[in-house]
Design an enzyme around this catalytic site. Sequence first.
Site, short mmCIF file in Angstrom:
data_model
loop_
_atom_site.label_atom_id
_atom_site.label_comp_id
_atom_site.label_asym_id
_atom_site.label_seq_id
_atom_site.Cartn_x
_atom_site.Cartn_y
_atom_site.Cartn_z
N HIS A 119 -32.47 14.85 23.44
CA HIS A 119 -31.17 15.02 24.12
C HIS A 119 -30.74 16.48 24.09
O HIS A 119 -31.36 17.31 23.44
CB HIS A 119 -30.10 14.16 23.43
CG HIS A 119 -30.15 12.71 23.76
ND1 HIS A 119 -29.24 12.09 24.57
CD2 HIS A 119 -31.04 11.75 23.39
CE1 HIS A 119 -29.54 10.80 24.67
NE2 HIS A 119 -30.63 10.58 23.97
N GLU A 168 -28.64 16.85 30.71
CA GLU A 168 -29.20 17.48 29.52
C GLU A 168 -30.61 17.98 29.82
O GLU A 168 -31.61 17.51 29.28
CB GLU A 168 -29.18 16.49 28.35
CG GLU A 168 -27.77 16.08 27.97
CD GLU A 168 -27.71 14.90 27.03
OE1 GLU A 168 -28.79 14.43 26.57
OE2 GLU A 168 -26.60 14.42 26.74
N HIS A 186 -30.06 11.29 29.86
CA HIS A 186 -28.86 11.86 30.48
C HIS A 186 -29.27 13.02 31.37
O HIS A 186 -29.76 14.04 30.88
CB HIS A 186 -27.88 12.34 29.41
CG HIS A 186 -27.33 11.23 28.56
ND1 HIS A 186 -27.05 11.37 27.22
CD2 HIS A 186 -27.00 9.95 28.87
CE1 HIS A 186 -26.58 10.24 26.75
NE2 HIS A 186 -26.53 9.36 27.73
N GLU A 243 -31.01 16.50 19.14
CA GLU A 243 -30.02 17.19 19.96
C GLU A 243 -30.33 18.68 19.99
O GLU A 243 -30.40 19.32 18.95
CB GLU A 243 -28.61 16.97 19.41
CG GLU A 243 -28.17 15.51 19.36
CD GLU A 243 -27.65 15.03 20.70
OE1 GLU A 243 -27.66 15.81 21.67
OE2 GLU A 243 -27.23 13.85 20.77
#
Length: 1133
Positions: free
Chosen positions: A916, A822, A819, A1001
């Site tokens: 991420h 990010e 992504h 994350e």
Amino acid sequence: MYPAYMGSSQGQSPCHSLSRLCLPLSVGERRKRDALSLQRERGRPSMTASPSSCGGLEVLLSTLQNAGDVESTINILNVLDELLSAGTNHRIHYMISKGCSEALLTALVNTGRSFSPNFNLLLPLLHLLAKVGHRDRRIGVKAEAAGAPLLTLNLLRQNIKHARRAAACLWVIQVFSSSVSTANLIGENHGLETIYRIIPHFTTKHLHAIKAAIDAFAALLCTRANVCSVVSQGYVSGLLRLYEDWHAKAIQHAAVAICHSLLRCLHKVTRSSAGRQALVSHGGIRLLYGTTQTCLLRRGLESLVEPSVQLMRRCLTKTPLPLTSDRSAYSFPVPGREHAGPATDPQPDENSEESDDTEAEVSEEADFEDDLETDLNKLRFRPEPDRPKELLPQYSRLCPELSHDFQELCLCSEPEESSVTSSSSSSDEDAALLNGLQLPRSGTCCRWSDSSTSSSASDTGSHKPAASQLEARDFHSHGSILSTRTKAREASDEARQGHSEEHQDEEDESHHRSMIDSLLEKHGVCIPHHEPQLYRAAAATTRSIPGFSVLAFPDFWGHLPTPGLEPMAPRKPNVQRQKVFEDVQRFLITEGIINQVVFDLEDSSLQCPSDSLRFFSKFECGNLRKAVQVRRWEYDLILNADANSSQHTQWFYFEVSNMVAEVPYRFNVINCEKSNSQFNYGMQPVLYSVRDALEGRPHWVRTGTEICYFRNHFCPARGRRTTTFYTLTFSITFKHNEDVCYLAYHYPYTYSALKAHLKVLQESVDPDRVFFQQQVLCCTLAGNPCPVVTITACPASRAWKDMHQLRNRPCIVLTGRVHPGESNASWVMKGTLEFLCSSDPVAQSLREAFVFKLIPMLNPDGVVNGTNRCDLSSEDLNRQWSNPDPVLSPTIYHAKGLLYYLSSVGRTPLVFCDYHGHSRKKNVFLYGCSVKETLWQSGSTVNTVGLKEDPGYRTIPKTLDRLAPAFSFNSCNYLVEKSRSATARVVVWREMGVLRSYTMESTHNGCDQGIYKGLQTGTRELQEMGVKFCLSLLSVTKDVKSLYSHMDNDVLDHKSHNCFEDDEPPCVEEIEYSADCAALNAADLDSDVNANTTDADEEEEGDEGHGEAKLRRGSVGQSLQSSTRGRLFPPAM
């Protein structure tokens, strides 16, 4: 007639017995009474039913429905009221389940149908029905079946002059209106008109009854038909005037409560577009704005501010974004899809009457439990590969450690670089075959072949400036400031120039190059693993849709972490309210509003006013589509949607200049899409100052004050008006005049930075100890090579034992930046890469234990073109892993192919982790996969006792919890959701059988636990997290103790605090504005009813005429035709 045990043994009447129960008793007396009653019931047979089949409650309710004796009925009502008042929710719902509502409704109908109803009986009956009905969710349906709504409405009309009677009827109508059909029935029979006409302007009399009328009116507005009726009859204007009058004279709590009820009515009306338009057309926003300013100055009226603000936010006219199209400014022809120019947007649905407030946004956490996979067979099912096994051998080229002969270990004459270059060249040719591209004989960059291919590149709109064409341009002085842009000449212009012009170009380029060199020599600082000239060369081969020819200064110059940690920004009290007031002022007061476009990505000829800020975003990773100067120091910013789409606007990165120092500028990013953000919880955007960089402080720093994130009144330019946008607003005070600054959502990390970084790492490693191989996984849609890196330890010798150990090392596969928005994932990956290439003894131990396969950037095209979520095909690549398309999603297709190949040769990765970033949570945490935990969380009926599952998936998270200050074990989860079935984590776990398959994350904000609590994460902390993840891999080696001996014991002391809530608590200010005013709760209704019961202002125990005489002697209650002052409930003007 009555059961024997309802009376006394002395033959007392049932009424007498019940009347004794109704007397006020102390707690002790009630206990004695209950015990005595219980003893009597046990020793006395029932005349109607056995105690086991029929309790006292059923008898009371049966008696209530059939009794004709007024005294008995009143006593029964008193007993029920006492049970209700002293009971818990469980007891109350038990009473409802036994038919309490139906009994009361039957009694009401039987009593109210008489020619002259007895209000000595009706009043307590209505009071009790209001209390019970408010707790019965089906009271409206039951009332309609019993014929009670219209009866109650008629009783109200007959007793408009009697405040207590009217109030009782109004409360019952209020609870009946919980049913849409019942509310419509009352509305169709002119109930709204009846109630509206009895709401007076300000008075000090009968406040409970007035409030009951307004609450009943609000309750009836739960239906679309009633709202339309109110709007069509012009009641919105009347409600506004009533609110204005009551607000101006509200000096006591009861009057403030009436203001709240009037606001509740307005909230209900404005749930429809017609209601909002009516409020705006009658000056409602201006009225609410003025009354709210008064509330802020009067302490007793503060509670009216928030509902007024929410009402204004809801009613601000929907304003289309000032764009010609909602589609991205960047369009790319996707293979297999039609491309006939810019896509057209759908026309707005102007005829849609549906309220935008009824559209529920589908968030990541919506219907979480329903999203969990509950089918054990699906959880354990291992799908067949999505491609034939015959295609897998092509990926053997991506395992150079298996084929490399390590001749240098014996000869010691060939440098490592030669072997790497040779291998890379060979690998690039393989990559070209995969993508149908012809590569040059040397180099690692995918190029379009011959003239036809070049034409194709031009047609696709993906441009790459040649390295020889790059020159430094616009190195001009703002005082002592450097405004840096590195620009390329167009190839077509160069082709048209003659020999003399070419000679002049060479001189100009030499001059610019020497100027850059002198600036770097004079102002440059040593930034580890960054070389500006190398970055410039890497950027020259990067392909973008618009053909970027300008480098952002921070990317070229480099970045150093700030010396200290930066705390989260404190949220100023009521900052969102203040920003909303400023937005409302923009609507009400047009003086001083400029509304001039000062930057447009699609219009390079736009002239910017001399006193305005200047914006620019046409560089790699940049995102700003349009800037509008609203006021002298305020700007609305519109972000560019992801390429080929009209969605996913969140990431921003742009240049701003021509500022005035020490003046607060307000920036409003007005088309954000996420429904909440860490900007509401202490997060700040980042800023890079060119002047500070030239003075030796090349830092991205957190900046901004008065930051908040909330839903706004903007809508798409041409799409459905129901699409929701959010505003990120923040203020920045620049330190220097005429500086050049860059603002970004988070620390930028470009694709060119990755290429340059890998080149630096390749040249920095010790070739005798580190096997570092950079290859091309494939080329992207735009023609950018996607690098894959292999890192392991060189064998001690070419002996069979050492080579065998190398060939059998387990694999660790790490990926990132799928992504583009990010960027923190890239900084974590940077930390991982640098650590694995370092001389640290633990890094050497890891290299000796594992073979690392790293794909640092799975979505290069998205990163280059500044998208937030998708690639050039407008697809989320992390939802393509189940069945990736080799043409549309080449990086995912070939990454999955590599994993298939490793599994096919018996080298299934021991660990897979996809890096991420998370925009809504703090800390760093892992998502894993577990069959048992998914079944437990979903409430599945599957018996998991005998289900065997290796708990090793928790090993790395537990280790990280001890190693990494930013890591939170309690934020991790291991659930397999249906909506995530096509993500890398789930597919690698399910199809390749990788037990330790994770998504890591990293927060965009900071931490709420550990030593970093209350601090925002910087690039140093993100890179540290990449190092800590490597250290955690020691826990899955065979010789854990010896590997841990390389580490300091101090690092094991960290443990995350208990933080069981994954999500943030509700924001201190309401982000949305769709919620109505808080509805009247049961306790408030009970209080109002009880006050009406004990009200001594009016006594109605006597006959009706006597009561009317008392009303006439007061200041209210004359005829319906008398003046407003002489009426009990004067009509609203």
